[in-house]
Design a protein around this motif. Structure first.
Motif, PDB file in Angstrom:
ATOM      1  N   GLU A 109     -11.763  -2.141   0.643  1.00  0.00           N
ATOM      2  CA  GLU A 109     -10.474  -2.149   1.275  1.00  0.00           C
ATOM      3  C   GLU A 109      -9.857  -3.342   0.889  1.00  0.00           C
ATOM      4  OE1 GLU A 109     -11.210   1.109   5.322  1.00  0.00           O
ATOM      5  OE2 GLU A 109     -11.898  -1.094   5.351  1.00  0.00           O
ATOM      6  N   VAL A 143       0.546   4.572  -2.356  1.00  0.00           N
ATOM      7  CA  VAL A 143       0.236   5.852  -1.971  1.00  0.00           C
ATOM      8  C   VAL A 143       1.399   6.806  -2.065  1.00  0.00           C
ATOM      9  CG1 VAL A 143      -0.490   6.961   0.295  1.00  0.00           C
ATOM     10  CG2 VAL A 143      -1.690   4.859  -0.462  1.00  0.00           C
ATOM     11  N   ASP A 144       2.464   6.455  -1.364  1.00  0.00           N
ATOM     12  CA  ASP A 144       3.564   7.417  -1.267  1.00  0.00           C
ATOM     13  C   ASP A 144       4.711   6.582  -1.008  1.00  0.00           C
ATOM     14  OD1 ASP A 144       5.329   9.401  -1.042  1.00  0.00           O
ATOM     15  OD2 ASP A 144       4.366  10.465   0.581  1.00  0.00           O
ATOM     16  N   HIS A 196      -6.906  13.048   5.065  1.00  0.00           N
ATOM     17  CA  HIS A 196      -6.552  11.831   4.533  1.00  0.00           C
ATOM     18  C   HIS A 196      -7.352  11.230   3.293  1.00  0.00           C
ATOM     19  CE1 HIS A 196      -4.448  11.999   8.413  1.00  0.00           C
ATOM     20  NE2 HIS A 196      -3.236  11.604   7.845  1.00  0.00           N
ATOM     21  N   SER A 197      -6.665  10.569   2.404  1.00  0.00           N
ATOM     22  CA  SER A 197      -7.530   9.928   1.369  1.00  0.00           C
ATOM     23  C   SER A 197      -7.886   8.511   1.961  1.00  0.00           C
ATOM     24  CB  SER A 197      -6.511   9.666   0.125  1.00  0.00           C
ATOM     25  OG  SER A 197      -5.693   8.816   0.548  1.00  0.00           O
ATOM     26  N   THR A 213      -2.961  -3.979  -4.585  1.00  0.00           N
ATOM     27  CA  THR A 213      -1.756  -3.526  -4.215  1.00  0.00           C
ATOM     28  C   THR A 213      -1.042  -4.470  -4.206  1.00  0.00           C
ATOM     29  OG1 THR A 213      -2.101  -3.141  -1.896  1.00  0.00           O
ATOM     30  CG2 THR A 213      -2.501  -1.343  -3.408  1.00  0.00           C
ATOM     31  N   ARG A 226      -8.723  -3.192  -2.800  1.00  0.00           N
ATOM     32  CA  ARG A 226      -7.768  -2.343  -2.647  1.00  0.00           C
ATOM     33  C   ARG A 226      -6.383  -3.094  -2.516  1.00  0.00           C
ATOM     34  NH1 ARG A 226      -4.926   0.892  -5.620  1.00  0.00           N
ATOM     35  NH2 ARG A 226      -3.919   2.582  -4.573  1.00  0.00           N
ATOM     36  N   LEU A 278      -3.939   2.867   5.321  1.00  0.00           N
ATOM     37  CA  LEU A 278      -2.481   2.678   5.415  1.00  0.00           C
ATOM     38  C   LEU A 278      -2.096   2.862   7.198  1.00  0.00           C
ATOM     39  CD1 LEU A 278       0.310   2.207   4.055  1.00  0.00           C
ATOM     40  CD2 LEU A 278       0.403   4.614   3.792  1.00  0.00           C
ATOM     41  N   ASP A 312      -6.929   5.665   1.101  1.00  0.00           N
ATOM     42  CA  ASP A 312      -5.788   4.841   0.745  1.00  0.00           C
ATOM     43  C   ASP A 312      -4.920   4.880   2.040  1.00  0.00           C
ATOM     44  OD1 ASP A 312      -6.620   3.156  -1.044  1.00  0.00           O
ATOM     45  OD2 ASP A 312      -5.040   4.223  -2.493  1.00  0.00           O
ATOM     46  N   GLU A 313      -4.868   6.670   2.316  1.00  0.00           N
ATOM     47  CA  GLU A 313      -4.048   6.805   3.626  1.00  0.00           C
ATOM     48  C   GLU A 313      -4.770   6.454   4.805  1.00  0.00           C
ATOM     49  OE1 GLU A 313      -2.143  10.941   1.602  1.00  0.00           O
ATOM     50  OE2 GLU A 313      -4.122  10.929   2.648  1.00  0.00           O
ATOM     51  N   LEU A 318       2.560  11.803   6.893  1.00  0.00           N
ATOM     52  CA  LEU A 318       1.427  11.233   6.423  1.00  0.00           C
ATOM     53  C   LEU A 318       0.483  11.623   7.744  1.00  0.00           C
ATOM     54  CD1 LEU A 318      -0.523   9.831   4.930  1.00  0.00           C
ATOM     55  CD2 LEU A 318       0.088   7.667   6.033  1.00  0.00           C
ATOM     56  N   LEU A 361       0.773  -0.995   0.219  1.00  0.00           N
ATOM     57  CA  LEU A 361       0.051  -0.033  -0.007  1.00  0.00           C
ATOM     58  C   LEU A 361       0.912   1.383  -0.008  1.00  0.00           C
ATOM     59  CD1 LEU A 361      -2.682   0.884  -0.156  1.00  0.00           C
ATOM     60  CD2 LEU A 361      -3.118   0.830   2.209  1.00  0.00           C
TER      61      LEU A 361
END
Length: 113
Positions: free
Chosen positions: A77, A21-22, A46-47, A84, A80, A53, A49-50, A40, A17
């Motif tokens: 979730e 995400v980043d 936050h999105s 990933t 997703r 995470l 995904d964030e 973060l 993930l």
């Protein structure tokens, strides 16, 4: 649906993930990789995904005291995370046991409610 993760599965899921995400949150350290959640955590909003995470990070912190951790995940979730993991499997050459763990986890994540 509640999904049970062992420590290795949580780490693999976090890495997958983070890559989506980043990737800057994953840093090379002297003993391997470290996860840096400072940027973060400093964000005000936050999105999806964030948020996921951060939940996984909390699960990993809790799981270190146990050998596994259960996490309630929505169908979105779970989808997703399976995506990933699949993407990471294509990007990274894993040993057979890690690939088997990833594939098994993807199967559990995609199982119906």
């Amino acid at each position: 649906m509640r999904v049970e993760f062992n420590n290795d599965e949580l780490i693999l899921t976090l890495v997958s993930l983070i890559r989506a995400v980043d990737p800057k949150l994953l840093r090379h350290g002297p003993d391997g990789f470290t996860l840096d959640f400072g940027s973060l955590e400093a964000k005000e909003s936050h999105s999806a995904d964030e948020r996921l995470l951060l939940r996984l990070r909390g699960a990993l912190d809790s799981a270190s005291e146990q050998n596994s951790y259960g996490l309630e995940l929505s169908a979105v979730e779970r989808q997703r995370l399976a995506e990933t993991l699949e993407r990471l499997d294509r990007l990274q050459t894993w040993p057979e046991d890690v690939l088997a763990m990833s594939t098994g986890l993807q199967t559990r994540l995609l199982a119906g409610d």
